[in-house]
Write an enzyme that holds these catalytic residues in place. Structure first.
Site, PDB file in Angstrom:
ATOM      1  N   THR A 115      47.766  15.500 -14.551  1.00 37.97           N
ATOM      2  CA  THR A 115      49.080  14.846 -14.501  1.00 37.97           C
ATOM      3  C   THR A 115      48.985  13.339 -14.732  1.00 37.97           C
ATOM      4  OG1 THR A 115      50.832  14.262 -12.934  1.00 37.97           O
ATOM      5  CG2 THR A 115      48.740  14.854 -11.968  1.00 37.97           C
ATOM      6  N   ASP A 116      50.071  12.764 -15.233  1.00 41.84           N
ATOM      7  CA  ASP A 116      50.128  11.298 -15.396  1.00 41.84           C
ATOM      8  C   ASP A 116      50.067  10.583 -14.038  1.00 41.84           C
ATOM      9  OD1 ASP A 116      52.704  11.945 -14.470  1.00 41.84           O
ATOM     10  OD2 ASP A 116      53.774  10.986 -16.121  1.00 41.84           O
ATOM     11  N   GLU A 117      50.364  11.327 -12.945  1.00 47.00           N
ATOM     12  CA  GLU A 117      50.418  10.677 -11.628  1.00 47.00           C
ATOM     13  C   GLU A 117      49.050  10.176 -11.168  1.00 47.00           C
ATOM     14  OE1 GLU A 117      52.765  12.445  -8.601  1.00 47.00           O
ATOM     15  OE2 GLU A 117      54.296  13.115 -10.004  1.00 47.00           O
ATOM     16  N   TYR A 139      49.366  14.443  -3.271  1.00 46.07           N
ATOM     17  CA  TYR A 139      49.317  15.305  -4.460  1.00 46.07           C
ATOM     18  C   TYR A 139      48.460  14.668  -5.548  1.00 46.07           C
ATOM     19  CZ  TYR A 139      50.757  17.079  -9.043  1.00 46.07           C
ATOM     20  OH  TYR A 139      50.747  17.551 -10.346  1.00 46.07           O
ATOM     21  N   LYS A 143      44.725  15.598  -7.134  1.00 47.73           N
ATOM     22  CA  LYS A 143      44.608  15.916  -8.572  1.00 47.73           C
ATOM     23  C   LYS A 143      43.562  15.005  -9.218  1.00 47.73           C
ATOM     24  CE  LYS A 143      46.682  18.360 -10.980  1.00 47.73           C
ATOM     25  NZ  LYS A 143      46.414  19.788 -11.375  1.00 47.73           N
ATOM     26  N   LEU A 179      63.263  17.809  -9.421  1.00 48.95           N
ATOM     27  CA  LEU A 179      64.528  17.109  -9.696  1.00 48.95           C
ATOM     28  C   LEU A 179      65.490  17.889 -10.610  1.00 48.95           C
ATOM     29  CD1 LEU A 179      66.172  14.364  -9.427  1.00 48.95           C
ATOM     30  CD2 LEU A 179      65.224  13.827 -11.668  1.00 48.95           C
TER      31      LEU A 179
HETATM   32  P1  NAD Z   1      53.953  25.506 -10.101  1.00 44.78           P
HETATM   33  O1  NAD Z   1      54.008  25.051  -8.684  1.00 44.78           O
HETATM   34  O2  NAD Z   1      55.174  26.019 -10.753  1.00 44.78           O
HETATM   35  O3  NAD Z   1      52.840  26.659 -10.252  1.00 44.78           O
HETATM   36  C1  NAD Z   1      51.580  26.581  -9.646  1.00 44.78           C
HETATM   37  C2  NAD Z   1      50.959  27.967  -9.647  1.00 44.78           C
HETATM   38  O4  NAD Z   1      49.642  27.868  -9.076  1.00 44.78           O
HETATM   39  C3  NAD Z   1      51.736  28.989  -8.803  1.00 44.78           C
HETATM   40  O5  NAD Z   1      51.876  30.189  -9.531  1.00 44.78           O
HETATM   41  C4  NAD Z   1      50.848  29.191  -7.574  1.00 44.78           C
HETATM   42  O6  NAD Z   1      50.969  30.496  -6.996  1.00 44.78           O
HETATM   43  C5  NAD Z   1      49.463  28.936  -8.149  1.00 44.78           C
HETATM   44  N1  NAD Z   1      48.471  28.519  -7.140  1.00 44.78           N
HETATM   45  C6  NAD Z   1      48.619  27.539  -6.203  1.00 44.78           C
HETATM   46  N2  NAD Z   1      47.484  27.415  -5.486  1.00 44.78           N
HETATM   47  C7  NAD Z   1      46.608  28.325  -5.979  1.00 44.78           C
HETATM   48  C8  NAD Z   1      45.266  28.678  -5.654  1.00 44.78           C
HETATM   49  N3  NAD Z   1      44.610  28.058  -4.682  1.00 44.78           N
HETATM   50  N4  NAD Z   1      44.658  29.644  -6.377  1.00 44.78           N
HETATM   51  C9  NAD Z   1      45.344  30.297  -7.384  1.00 44.78           C
HETATM   52  N5  NAD Z   1      46.610  30.004  -7.719  1.00 44.78           N
HETATM   53  C10 NAD Z   1      47.232  29.033  -7.030  1.00 44.78           C
HETATM   54  O7  NAD Z   1      53.323  24.288 -10.891  1.00 44.78           O
HETATM   55  P2  NAD Z   1      53.563  23.797 -12.393  1.00 44.78           P
HETATM   56  O8  NAD Z   1      54.655  22.797 -12.394  1.00 44.78           O
HETATM   57  O9  NAD Z   1      53.596  24.967 -13.295  1.00 44.78           O
HETATM   58  O10 NAD Z   1      52.202  22.978 -12.624  1.00 44.78           O
HETATM   59  C11 NAD Z   1      51.067  23.596 -13.231  1.00 44.78           C
HETATM   60  C12 NAD Z   1      49.982  22.555 -13.413  1.00 44.78           C
HETATM   61  O11 NAD Z   1      50.458  21.491 -14.236  1.00 44.78           O
HETATM   62  C13 NAD Z   1      49.517  21.886 -12.117  1.00 44.78           C
HETATM   63  O12 NAD Z   1      48.127  21.727 -12.189  1.00 44.78           O
HETATM   64  C14 NAD Z   1      50.225  20.545 -12.109  1.00 44.78           C
HETATM   65  O13 NAD Z   1      49.478  19.586 -11.398  1.00 44.78           O
HETATM   66  C15 NAD Z   1      50.262  20.249 -13.591  1.00 44.78           C
HETATM   67  N6  NAD Z   1      51.353  19.365 -14.050  1.00 44.78           N
HETATM   68  C16 NAD Z   1      52.660  19.626 -13.706  1.00 44.78           C
HETATM   69  C17 NAD Z   1      53.672  18.833 -14.215  1.00 44.78           C
HETATM   70  C18 NAD Z   1      55.134  19.079 -13.879  1.00 44.78           C
HETATM   71  O14 NAD Z   1      55.978  18.257 -14.222  1.00 44.78           O
HETATM   72  N7  NAD Z   1      55.478  20.195 -13.248  1.00 44.78           N
HETATM   73  C19 NAD Z   1      53.361  17.751 -15.068  1.00 44.78           C
HETATM   74  C20 NAD Z   1      52.020  17.498 -15.377  1.00 44.78           C
HETATM   75  C21 NAD Z   1      51.030  18.331 -14.880  1.00 44.78           C
HETATM   76  O1  DAU Z   2      54.646  13.228 -13.562  1.00 39.82           O
HETATM   77  C1  DAU Z   2      54.129  14.530 -13.532  1.00 39.82           C
HETATM   78  C2  DAU Z   2      54.480  15.137 -12.208  1.00 39.82           C
HETATM   79  O2  DAU Z   2      55.878  15.367 -12.240  1.00 39.82           O
HETATM   80  C3  DAU Z   2      53.744  16.428 -11.903  1.00 39.82           C
HETATM   81  O3  DAU Z   2      52.371  16.175 -11.805  1.00 39.82           O
HETATM   82  C4  DAU Z   2      54.259  17.047 -10.602  1.00 39.82           C
HETATM   83  O4  DAU Z   2      53.647  18.317 -10.397  1.00 39.82           O
HETATM   84  C5  DAU Z   2      55.751  17.220 -10.706  1.00 39.82           C
HETATM   85  O5  DAU Z   2      56.256  17.692  -9.468  1.00 39.82           O
HETATM   86  C6  DAU Z   2      56.433  15.910 -11.081  1.00 39.82           C
HETATM   87  O6  DAU Z   2      56.370  14.939  -9.994  1.00 39.82           O
HETATM   88  P1  DAU Z   2      57.612  14.005  -9.606  1.00 39.82           P
HETATM   89  O7  DAU Z   2      57.446  13.615  -8.192  1.00 39.82           O
HETATM   90  O8  DAU Z   2      57.834  12.938 -10.609  1.00 39.82           O
HETATM   91  O9  DAU Z   2      58.789  15.095  -9.799  1.00 39.82           O
HETATM   92  P2  DAU Z   2      60.063  15.465  -8.921  1.00 39.82           P
HETATM   93  O10 DAU Z   2      60.858  16.432  -9.721  1.00 39.82           O
HETATM   94  O11 DAU Z   2      59.721  15.821  -7.521  1.00 39.82           O
HETATM   95  O12 DAU Z   2      60.856  14.086  -8.876  1.00 39.82           O
HETATM   96  C7  DAU Z   2      61.246  13.420 -10.070  1.00 39.82           C
HETATM   97  C8  DAU Z   2      61.964  12.138  -9.666  1.00 39.82           C
HETATM   98  O13 DAU Z   2      63.195  12.485  -9.020  1.00 39.82           O
HETATM   99  C9  DAU Z   2      61.199  11.299  -8.649  1.00 39.82           C
HETATM  100  O14 DAU Z   2      61.447   9.930  -8.910  1.00 39.82           O
HETATM  101  C10 DAU Z   2      61.813  11.702  -7.311  1.00 39.82           C
HETATM  102  C11 DAU Z   2      63.265  11.978  -7.691  1.00 39.82           C
HETATM  103  N1  DAU Z   2      63.960  12.988  -6.856  1.00 39.82           N
HETATM  104  C12 DAU Z   2      63.393  14.205  -6.695  1.00 39.82           C
HETATM  105  C13 DAU Z   2      64.001  15.170  -5.924  1.00 39.82           C
HETATM  106  C14 DAU Z   2      63.340  16.524  -5.729  1.00 39.82           C
HETATM  107  C15 DAU Z   2      65.213  12.700  -6.286  1.00 39.82           C
HETATM  108  O15 DAU Z   2      65.746  11.583  -6.458  1.00 39.82           O
HETATM  109  N2  DAU Z   2      65.809  13.659  -5.539  1.00 39.82           N
HETATM  110  C16 DAU Z   2      65.269  14.878  -5.300  1.00 39.82           C
HETATM  111  O16 DAU Z   2      65.869  15.702  -4.581  1.00 39.82           O
END
Ligand code: NAD
Ligand code: DAU
Length: 327
Positions: A115-117, A139, A143, A179
């Site tokens: 992730t970019d985070e 988180y 990561k 979000l």
């Molecule tokens: P998600 O929460 O939708 O899915 C995560 C999956 O991992 C779930 O199916 C869960 O059951 C499984 N899991 C959790 N812990 C586990 C374990 N110990 N062993 C096996 N399976 C396990 O997440 P997502 O948004 O699909 O994210 C997927 C990947 O992409 C993550 O690594 C996350 O850090 C990365 N990522 C997410 C975003 C985003 O915006 N959502 C952006 C950049 C990177």
């Molecule tokens: O940047 C990549 C990341 O993006 C991934 O690695 C994470 O898995 C993914 O959850 C996401 O993280 P963020 O914290 O940026 O996403 P989230 O959707 O939780 O929040 C996006 C923005 O919106 C953040 O500034 C917080 C804000 N927010 C979020 C929620 C859930 C609100 O203002 N209100 C809310 O209820």
């Protein structure tokens, strides 16, 4: 190739499996946490239910595969602030276990989804792959630890490992704690829209299919030991995202409610994807206005998917986290 895809019952992994399953043999390992659902996967893809930190199950499913793509994660920043333990277990112990097994079984290729985070917040400009890691939440800290283990294994044992760091994804099948799906479902129900703090935080939005194409490009052609950023084409303040959702899903601006800010909230994320573009030719294809329209349409048409979620664990989480019930 035969691919082991971990965490693919979640949002991004299930999209990735859909993208590659007709050209590659896929097996999924997923623990099925609250965010993982069998229904997210196509019926013809085998699922082994288990954790990536379990050495026995991991060695069983990894035997004979050509590549591992690791999506498994606890992915919500707010939940990591409430309790970090599962995050450390999956991102650090779990990633280390996958890497050890890949080394022992001589798996030719390993891709870590990150992730970019891990770079932290940036006021102006964009992070490149050379930027130092400076994570700020439990988180992102766990990561980043996972990323460092991947680099260490590539360096020490010569494993062909690569890392993909994506910006904020959105699209179908995202659990509504995040979000965009949270705001879409609340707007569709006429519930209030809880914006953290002043709502001026900036995210770099990436349509999930674009991220998955980037991941597959890096899996096939990325240089071993390297990280590649995969950033979205558009950045946007949270308040603007919420206003656009109101336009598409219905409701009005009076639903917006500013609530207590997330502790340690990162103000802005921004990635340069220049390395991925110039070395491997990847570019995002879906602009934010188009991807958001497609996403709102998907949630409007798929109550079968989100109905059970909104009445289950999510309802309790929402009440605890936001201090109020869903309408
Ligand atoms: P998600 O929460 O939708 O899915 C995560 C999956 O991992 C779930 O199916 C869960 O059951 C499984 N899991 C959790 N812990 C586990 C374990 N110990 N062993 C096996 N399976 C396990 O997440 P997502 O948004 O699909 O994210 C997927 C990947 O992409 C993550 O690594 C996350 O850090 C990365 N990522 C997410 C975003 C985003 O915006 N959502 C952006 C950049 C990177
Ligand atoms: O940047 C990549 C990341 O993006 C991934 O690695 C994470 O898995 C993914 O959850 C996401 O993280 P963020 O914290 O940026 O996403 P989230 O959707 O939780 O929040 C996006 C923005 O919106 C953040 O500034 C917080 C804000 N927010 C979020 C929620 C859930 C609100 O203002 N209100 C809310 O209820």
């Amino acid at each position: 190739m035969k691919l082991l895809v971990t965490g693919a019952a979640g949002f991004i992994g299930s999209t990735y499996v859909r993208l590659v399953k007709d050209e590659h043999e896929v097996v999924v390992l997923d623990k099925l946490t609250y965010a993982g659902r069998r229904e997210n996967l196509p019926d013809d893809v085998p699922l082994v239910v288990g954790a990536i930190e379990d050495p026995v199950v991991v060695r069983e499913v990894m035997e004979g595969v050509d590549a591992v793509v690791n999506f498994a994660a606890d992915s919500h920043v707010d939940r990591s602030i409430a309790d970090q333990e599962a995050f450390a277990r999956t991102h650090v112990i779990g990633t280390g276990n996958l890497l050890d097994a890949a080394r022992e079984l001589r798996v030719p290729r390993y891709l870590q989804v990150s992730t970019d985070e891990v770079y932290g917040s940036i006021a102006s400009g964009s992070f490149t792959e050379k930027s130092p890691l400076d994570p700020s939440s439990p988180y992102s800290a766990t990561k980043a630890a996972g990323d460092l283990l991947v680099s260490a294994h590539a360096h020490t044992y010569g494993i062909e490992a690569v890392i993909c760091r994506g910006s904020n994804n959105y699209g179908p099948r995202q659990y509504p704690e995040k979000l965009i799906p949270l705001m879409i479902l609340n707007a569709l129900h006429g519930d209030s829209l809880p914006v953290y703090g002043d709502g001026r935080q900036v995210r770099n939005w990436l349509f999930v299919e674009d991220f998955c194409r980037g991941i597959h490009t890096v899996l096939e052609r990325g240089r071993p030991g390297e990280a590649y950023n995969v950033g979205g084409p558009d950045e946007c303040e949270n308040l603007e995202v919420v206003s656009r959702i109101i336009e598409l899903a219905g409701g009005d601006e009076s639903l917006i409610e500013h609530v207590t800010d997330r502790p340690g909230h990162d103000r802005r994320y921004s990635l340069s994807s220049e390395k991925l573009r110039s070395e491997l030719g990847w570019e995002a294809q879906v602009r934010f206005h188009e991807g958001l329209r497609r996403t709102v349409d998907w949630y409007r048409d798929n109550e079968d998917w989100w109905g059970p979620i909104r009445s289950g664990e999510y309802r309790e989480y929402y009440e605890k986290h936001y201090g109020r019930a869903l309408g």
